[in-house]
Design a protein around this motif. Sequence first.
Motif, short mmCIF file in Angstrom:
data_model
loop_
_atom_site.label_atom_id
_atom_site.label_comp_id
_atom_site.label_asym_id
_atom_site.label_seq_id
_atom_site.Cartn_x
_atom_site.Cartn_y
_atom_site.Cartn_z
N ASN A 143 -2.04 172.22 46.83
CA ASN A 143 -3.46 172.40 46.49
C ASN A 143 -4.05 171.14 45.89
O ASN A 143 -5.22 170.81 46.14
CB ASN A 143 -3.62 173.56 45.50
CG ASN A 143 -3.29 174.91 46.10
OD1 ASN A 143 -3.21 175.05 47.31
ND2 ASN A 143 -3.10 175.91 45.26
N TYR A 144 -3.26 170.43 45.08
CA TYR A 144 -3.76 169.20 44.48
C TYR A 144 -3.50 167.97 45.35
O TYR A 144 -4.28 167.02 45.34
CB TYR A 144 -3.15 169.00 43.09
CG TYR A 144 -3.77 169.91 42.05
CD1 TYR A 144 -5.14 169.88 41.80
CD2 TYR A 144 -2.99 170.81 41.33
CE1 TYR A 144 -5.72 170.73 40.86
CE2 TYR A 144 -3.57 171.66 40.38
CZ TYR A 144 -4.94 171.61 40.17
OH TYR A 144 -5.51 172.45 39.24
N LEU A 145 -2.44 168.00 46.14
CA LEU A 145 -2.17 166.86 47.02
C LEU A 145 -3.27 166.70 48.07
O LEU A 145 -3.49 165.60 48.58
CB LEU A 145 -0.81 167.05 47.70
CG LEU A 145 0.42 167.03 46.79
CD1 LEU A 145 1.68 167.26 47.60
CD2 LEU A 145 0.50 165.71 46.03
N ALA A 169 4.72 174.28 42.32
CA ALA A 169 5.87 174.08 43.20
C ALA A 169 5.33 174.08 44.63
O ALA A 169 4.17 174.44 44.87
CB ALA A 169 6.90 175.18 43.01
N THR A 170 6.16 173.67 45.56
CA THR A 170 5.70 173.61 46.95
C THR A 170 5.77 174.98 47.61
O THR A 170 6.50 175.87 47.17
CB THR A 170 6.55 172.64 47.78
OG1 THR A 170 7.90 173.14 47.83
CG2 THR A 170 6.54 171.24 47.17
N ARG A 171 5.05 175.13 48.70
CA ARG A 171 5.15 176.36 49.49
C ARG A 171 6.59 176.61 49.92
O ARG A 171 7.06 177.74 49.95
CB ARG A 171 4.25 176.28 50.72
CG ARG A 171 2.78 176.48 50.44
CD ARG A 171 2.00 176.65 51.74
NE ARG A 171 0.57 176.77 51.46
CZ ARG A 171 -0.28 175.76 51.37
NH1 ARG A 171 0.19 174.53 51.53
NH2 ARG A 171 -1.55 175.95 51.11
N ASN A 172 7.28 175.53 50.24
CA ASN A 172 8.66 175.67 50.68
C ASN A 172 9.54 176.23 49.57
O ASN A 172 10.43 177.05 49.81
CB ASN A 172 9.21 174.32 51.14
CG ASN A 172 10.60 174.44 51.73
OD1 ASN A 172 10.82 175.13 52.72
ND2 ASN A 172 11.57 173.77 51.13
N ASP A 173 9.30 175.82 48.33
CA ASP A 173 10.05 176.36 47.19
C ASP A 173 9.82 177.86 47.07
O ASP A 173 10.77 178.64 46.93
CB ASP A 173 9.61 175.68 45.89
CG ASP A 173 9.98 174.20 45.82
OD1 ASP A 173 10.97 173.80 46.47
OD2 ASP A 173 9.29 173.45 45.12
N PHE A 174 8.56 178.27 47.13
CA PHE A 174 8.23 179.68 47.00
C PHE A 174 8.74 180.49 48.20
O PHE A 174 9.18 181.63 48.04
CB PHE A 174 6.71 179.87 46.87
CG PHE A 174 6.15 179.38 45.57
CD1 PHE A 174 6.52 179.96 44.36
CD2 PHE A 174 5.24 178.34 45.53
CE1 PHE A 174 6.00 179.52 43.15
CE2 PHE A 174 4.69 177.89 44.34
CZ PHE A 174 5.08 178.49 43.14
N ASP A 249 -9.29 175.81 38.14
CA ASP A 249 -9.09 174.61 37.31
C ASP A 249 -9.42 174.91 35.84
O ASP A 249 -8.69 174.51 34.93
CB ASP A 249 -9.98 173.48 37.82
CG ASP A 249 -9.18 172.35 38.44
OD1 ASP A 249 -8.12 172.64 39.02
OD2 ASP A 249 -9.61 171.18 38.36
N ALA A 250 -10.51 175.64 35.64
CA ALA A 250 -10.89 175.99 34.28
C ALA A 250 -9.80 176.87 33.65
O ALA A 250 -9.48 176.74 32.47
CB ALA A 250 -12.23 176.73 34.27
N GLY A 251 -9.21 177.75 34.46
CA GLY A 251 -8.11 178.57 33.98
C GLY A 251 -6.91 177.73 33.61
O GLY A 251 -6.20 178.01 32.63
N ALA A 252 -6.66 176.68 34.39
CA ALA A 252 -5.55 175.77 34.10
C ALA A 252 -5.73 175.12 32.74
O ALA A 252 -4.76 174.89 32.00
CB ALA A 252 -5.45 174.70 35.18
#
Length: 283
Positions: A143-145, A169-174, A249-252
């Motif tokens: 999402n940020y990349l 984490a990456t989609r692949n991790d999940f 982002d505000a939640g982050a």
Amino acid sequence: MIGVTGATGQLGHLVIEHLLKTTAANQIVALVRNPQKASALKELGVEVREADYAKPDTLSSAFSGLDKLLLVSSSEVGQRATQHQNVIDAAKAAGVQLLAYTSILHADTSPLALAKEHVATETYLREADVPYVVLRNGWYTENYLASVAPALENQAFIGAAGNGKISSATRNDFAQAAAVVLTSSEPQVGKVYELSGDESYTLADLCAILSEESGNTIPYVNMPEEDYAKALESAGIPAPFAAILADSDAGASQGALFDDSHVLSKLIGRPTTALRPLVKAAL
């Protein structure tokens, strides 16, 4: 038999690739909205069935004979809760023995607007009396990349996350975690996994890595939520989605995307993918 919904999507496809490492192809069913777009899945040897969240009549036959089902949350924000209920009802009718659902990190306490429909789905799962396990996925690093290219072009990385730490984490991790849960010999019914990356960073930290790896000075420019949403709109993102991104982002900034439990890396048996190599790859 294991079924994976949203199998032509980025996460669902990766889950199937991980399942194939330990499970015979004829024991995997790819559930897709449009079978005509699933040629790559057919080439993997898995069975492809039509399963449209918004068309309940497609779901009952799609889930026939399945022992386990992964419900990848819908991408249609605002319609998710109803669509997920359709899937849960059909899974219950089909006698699915375990339904795994991809929720959001700390759904029950999250300030993110995105959490509302996930909470509704988790509640429905409990009330429907379906054997379930919840995979509360944190933020995707991708999402940020996706902002790397415009950040380089504009010589600044904008956001509204303040100094909030992000445990992405990456989609692949999940995806690997989902495959592990679906194939585990240990009882999974009733479990709730809070899944996040091992590495936590602020967007300023991300910009420091981006600056080092690109050889350019890319500052992080923090903006009020409304201004960030407007900036995203001006970049061509539809207003409703821009508002969701800005809200996230505000939640982050309030800690909504932070978690240091390391449940994800323990589940997949390796560290989650580090940020710096991903930034290098994005560059």
